[in-house]
Scaffold this motif. Structure first.
Motif, mmCIF file in Angstrom:
data_model
loop_
_atom_site.group_PDB
_atom_site.id
_atom_site.type_symbol
_atom_site.label_atom_id
_atom_site.label_comp_id
_atom_site.label_asym_id
_atom_site.label_seq_id
_atom_site.Cartn_x
_atom_site.Cartn_y
_atom_site.Cartn_z
ATOM 1 N N THR A 174 0.826 -1.211 0.000
ATOM 2 C CA THR A 174 0.000 0.000 0.000
ATOM 3 C C THR A 174 0.855 1.254 0.000
ATOM 4 O OG1 THR A 174 -1.733 -1.169 1.196
ATOM 5 C CG2 THR A 174 -1.794 1.222 1.256
ATOM 6 N N LEU A 175 1.916 1.242 0.778
ATOM 7 C CA LEU A 175 2.764 2.425 0.866
ATOM 8 C C LEU A 175 3.439 2.732 -0.468
ATOM 9 C CD1 LEU A 175 3.972 4.642 2.617
ATOM 10 C CD2 LEU A 175 5.778 3.042 3.295
ATOM 11 N N VAL A 176 3.852 1.682 -1.187
ATOM 12 C CA VAL A 176 4.504 1.908 -2.481
ATOM 13 C C VAL A 176 3.528 2.528 -3.468
ATOM 14 C CG1 VAL A 176 5.609 0.777 -4.436
ATOM 15 C CG2 VAL A 176 6.158 0.051 -2.102
ATOM 16 N N LEU A 177 2.306 2.006 -3.528
ATOM 17 C CA LEU A 177 1.309 2.597 -4.419
ATOM 18 C C LEU A 177 0.989 4.033 -4.034
ATOM 19 C CD1 LEU A 177 -1.203 -0.380 -4.819
ATOM 20 C CD2 LEU A 177 0.517 0.402 -6.447
ATOM 21 N N ALA A 178 0.887 4.301 -2.728
ATOM 22 C CA ALA A 178 0.612 5.663 -2.279
ATOM 23 C C ALA A 178 1.756 6.603 -2.651
ATOM 24 C CB ALA A 178 0.370 5.675 -0.777
ATOM 25 N N ILE A 179 2.986 6.118 -2.542
ATOM 26 C CA ILE A 179 4.132 6.955 -2.913
ATOM 27 C C ILE A 179 4.107 7.271 -4.405
ATOM 28 C CG2 ILE A 179 6.642 6.924 -3.154
ATOM 29 C CD1 ILE A 179 6.792 5.431 -0.513
ATOM 30 N N VAL A 180 3.748 6.274 -5.224
ATOM 31 C CA VAL A 180 3.679 6.497 -6.671
ATOM 32 C C VAL A 180 2.629 7.550 -7.006
ATOM 33 C CG1 VAL A 180 3.100 5.429 -8.865
ATOM 34 C CG2 VAL A 180 4.553 4.212 -7.235
ATOM 35 N N LEU A 181 1.442 7.425 -6.409
ATOM 36 C CA LEU A 181 0.388 8.401 -6.681
ATOM 37 C C LEU A 181 0.757 9.783 -6.181
ATOM 38 C CD1 LEU A 181 -2.862 6.364 -5.889
ATOM 39 C CD2 LEU A 181 -1.988 7.061 -8.122
ATOM 40 N N ALA A 182 1.335 9.843 -4.980
ATOM 41 C CA ALA A 182 1.710 11.146 -4.433
ATOM 42 C C ALA A 182 2.846 11.790 -5.221
ATOM 43 C CB ALA A 182 2.123 10.997 -2.968
ATOM 44 N N THR A 183 3.647 10.972 -5.914
ATOM 45 C CA THR A 183 4.755 11.515 -6.694
ATOM 46 C C THR A 183 4.280 12.093 -8.016
ATOM 47 O OG1 THR A 183 6.269 9.916 -5.684
ATOM 48 C CG2 THR A 183 6.993 10.967 -7.729
ATOM 49 N N VAL A 184 3.365 11.386 -8.690
ATOM 50 C CA VAL A 184 2.939 11.825 -10.024
ATOM 51 C C VAL A 184 1.883 12.929 -9.957
ATOM 52 C CG1 VAL A 184 3.447 9.570 -11.003
ATOM 53 C CG2 VAL A 184 1.142 10.046 -10.161
ATOM 54 N N MET A 185 1.281 13.139 -8.813
ATOM 55 C CA MET A 185 0.256 14.177 -8.670
ATOM 56 C C MET A 185 0.848 15.373 -7.929
ATOM 57 S SD MET A 185 -2.997 11.724 -7.664
ATOM 58 C CE MET A 185 -4.177 13.060 -7.722
ATOM 59 N N SER A 186 0.094 16.452 -7.942
ATOM 60 C CA SER A 186 0.568 17.657 -7.263
ATOM 61 C C SER A 186 0.607 17.435 -5.763
ATOM 62 C CB SER A 186 -0.365 18.838 -7.593
ATOM 63 O OG SER A 186 -1.687 18.567 -7.159
ATOM 64 N N ARG A 187 1.523 18.084 -5.102
ATOM 65 C CA ARG A 187 1.701 17.907 -3.662
ATOM 66 C C ARG A 187 0.672 18.769 -2.924
ATOM 67 N NH1 ARG A 187 7.892 18.874 -2.271
ATOM 68 N NH2 ARG A 187 7.038 18.466 -0.200
ATOM 69 N N SER A 188 -0.308 18.119 -2.372
ATOM 70 C CA SER A 188 -1.324 18.810 -1.591
ATOM 71 C C SER A 188 -1.936 17.821 -0.615
ATOM 72 C CB SER A 188 -2.418 19.395 -2.498
ATOM 73 O OG SER A 188 -3.158 18.358 -3.122
ATOM 74 N N MET A 189 -2.722 18.333 0.318
ATOM 75 C CA MET A 189 -3.372 17.475 1.300
ATOM 76 C C MET A 189 -4.348 16.527 0.628
ATOM 77 S SD MET A 189 -5.753 18.564 4.554
ATOM 78 C CE MET A 189 -7.154 18.885 3.464
ATOM 79 N N TRP A 190 -5.059 17.003 -0.390
ATOM 80 C CA TRP A 190 -6.052 16.167 -1.067
ATOM 81 C C TRP A 190 -5.387 15.062 -1.869
ATOM 82 C CZ3 TRP A 190 -10.384 16.930 1.150
ATOM 83 C CH2 TRP A 190 -10.716 18.196 1.624
ATOM 84 N N THR A 191 -4.184 15.294 -2.364
ATOM 85 C CA THR A 191 -3.442 14.238 -3.040
ATOM 86 C C THR A 191 -3.097 13.116 -2.075
ATOM 87 O OG1 THR A 191 -2.512 15.801 -4.641
ATOM 88 C CG2 THR A 191 -1.344 13.721 -4.322
ATOM 89 N N VAL A 192 -2.686 13.483 -0.852
ATOM 90 C CA VAL A 192 -2.378 12.472 0.159
ATOM 91 C C VAL A 192 -3.624 11.675 0.519
ATOM 92 C CG1 VAL A 192 -1.546 12.126 2.510
ATOM 93 C CG2 VAL A 192 -0.453 13.824 1.053
ATOM 94 N N VAL A 193 -4.764 12.374 0.688
ATOM 95 C CA VAL A 193 -6.016 11.682 1.009
ATOM 96 C C VAL A 193 -6.387 10.705 -0.103
ATOM 97 C CG1 VAL A 193 -8.499 12.011 1.335
ATOM 98 C CG2 VAL A 193 -6.879 13.539 2.469
ATOM 99 N N LEU A 194 -6.282 11.151 -1.354
ATOM 100 C CA LEU A 194 -6.612 10.286 -2.489
ATOM 101 C C LEU A 194 -5.649 9.113 -2.595
ATOM 102 C CD1 LEU A 194 -8.487 9.954 -4.958
ATOM 103 C CD2 LEU A 194 -6.822 11.291 -6.272
#
Length: 332
Positions: A174-194
């Motif tokens: 889960t953490l690896v997938l979350a890191i990938v999504l958080a890397t390719v998207m803009s850095r914001s609180m909503w990106t972390v939630v998503l």
């Protein structure tokens, strides 16, 4: 010869006494439609009764009460942070102290590399950490519940395909997938939630699917279908209310995981740099060299806060799970 005189009797004594009429009790008049409780009132009464029964059972779990008290205290601090410390505590240009001061009477937890009070940052950071944890857990449970109910209701090849996709997400870190999504998207609180929400739903989906299959094997589901209930009616009116206790327990347990994941992402520099969170405080401490220079007061408070909140949510989740499913026998 002696003649026997007939015995004369009083005619009044031979006449039957008329029966006294038995009073008929008054028949209560049927209540008027206005006196009958409405369906909404009956639903609210059932909900109040269920809530009272739930709280009575929850109070028997001492660990759950300790966790709830801790969460209540942290929530009050987070909500009153603007009054307690003010929004200026985040400013790096108006810092009241010098860089990396040790704990003192003026700064009970010391200061960061900009001279800001770590106690104020800790209280303010609780707002973001709790908000991200709640929103991410709610999104994860919502996706998992939807997927689980649909897969369990329809079954067949559709359920097989959905479960194989779920298994793929389940075996991926889960953490690896979350890191990938958080890397390719803009850095914001909503990106972390998503990023947290869309990567941590498979466990909920499998649990809800199993519960859905168990619920739909009951006779009243067959009667509802025979009376014309469609797929949407069965899933929303019969299946969903029966899986909600499981969903509630899973949400409570998932919040602690979401808070830990948010702290990890922020520590890795993938969080929102414009807000203060506990994970962001750890990232700032690492960049300031607090580990190598021995500034323990910079690292310890946010780390302890994360651990305590995760523990409190876990205790509450285990207590809720034990109340909703007494067969588990979770320790009290």
């Amino acid at each position: 010869m002696t003649s026997t005189e007939p015995t004369s009797t009083d005619p009044s004594s031979t006449e039957p006494t008329p029966a006294q009429p038995v009073p008929t009790p008054p028949v209560p008049s049927p209540p008027t439609p206005s006196a009958l409780p409405s369906a909404a009132a009956l639903r609210w009464e059932r909900r109040r009764t269920s809530a009272a029964r739930f709280w009575k059972a929850y109070r028997t779990h001492r660990a759950g009460l300790y966790g709830l008290a801790g969460l209540a205290l942290i929530a009050v601090l987070a909500l009153t942070a603007p009054l307690l410390v003010g929004a200026d505590v985040q400013s790096v240009t108006q810092a009241p102290g010098t860089a990396l001061e040790a704990p003192s009477a003026e700064f009970p937890l010391g200061t960061d590399q900009f001279g800001r009070s770590l106690l104020g940052l800790l209280i303010w950071g609780a707002r973001i950490s709790l908000l991200v944890g709640l929103l991410a857990a709610a999104l994860s449970v919502a996706i998992g519940t939807l997927v689980g109910i649909i897969a369990g209701h329809y079954g067949g090849w559709f359920s097989t395909v959905v479960m194989r996709i779920t298994d793929w997400f389940l075996v991926m870190p889960t953490l690896v997938l979350a890191i990938v999504l958080a890397t390719v998207m803009s850095r914001s609180m909503w990106t972390v939630v998503l990023a947290i929400g869309v990567t941590s739903w498979p466990t909920t989906a499998r649990l809800v699917r199993a519960q859905t299959i168990a619920v739909e094997s009951r006779p009243y589901i067959e009667r509802a279908t025979a009376l014309g209930g469609g797929h949407g009616h069965v899933m929303s009116k019969h299946v969903l209310p029966n899986v909600m206790p499981l969903v509630l327990a899973q949400t409570t347990l998932g919040i602690s995981t979401a808070i830990l994941t948010e702290a990890t992402l922020a520590f890795l520099g993938l969080g929102d740099p414009t807000v203060v969170s506990w994970g962001g405080m750890l990232q700032d401490a690492r960049e300031a060299g607090a580990v190598s220079s021995g500034h323990w007061w910079y690292l310890a408070p946010p780390g302890i806060a994360i651990a305590l909140v995760a523990l409190a949510f876990t205790l509450c989740g285990r207590a809720v799970e034990s109340v909703l499913n007494p067969k588990l026998g979770v320790g009290r």
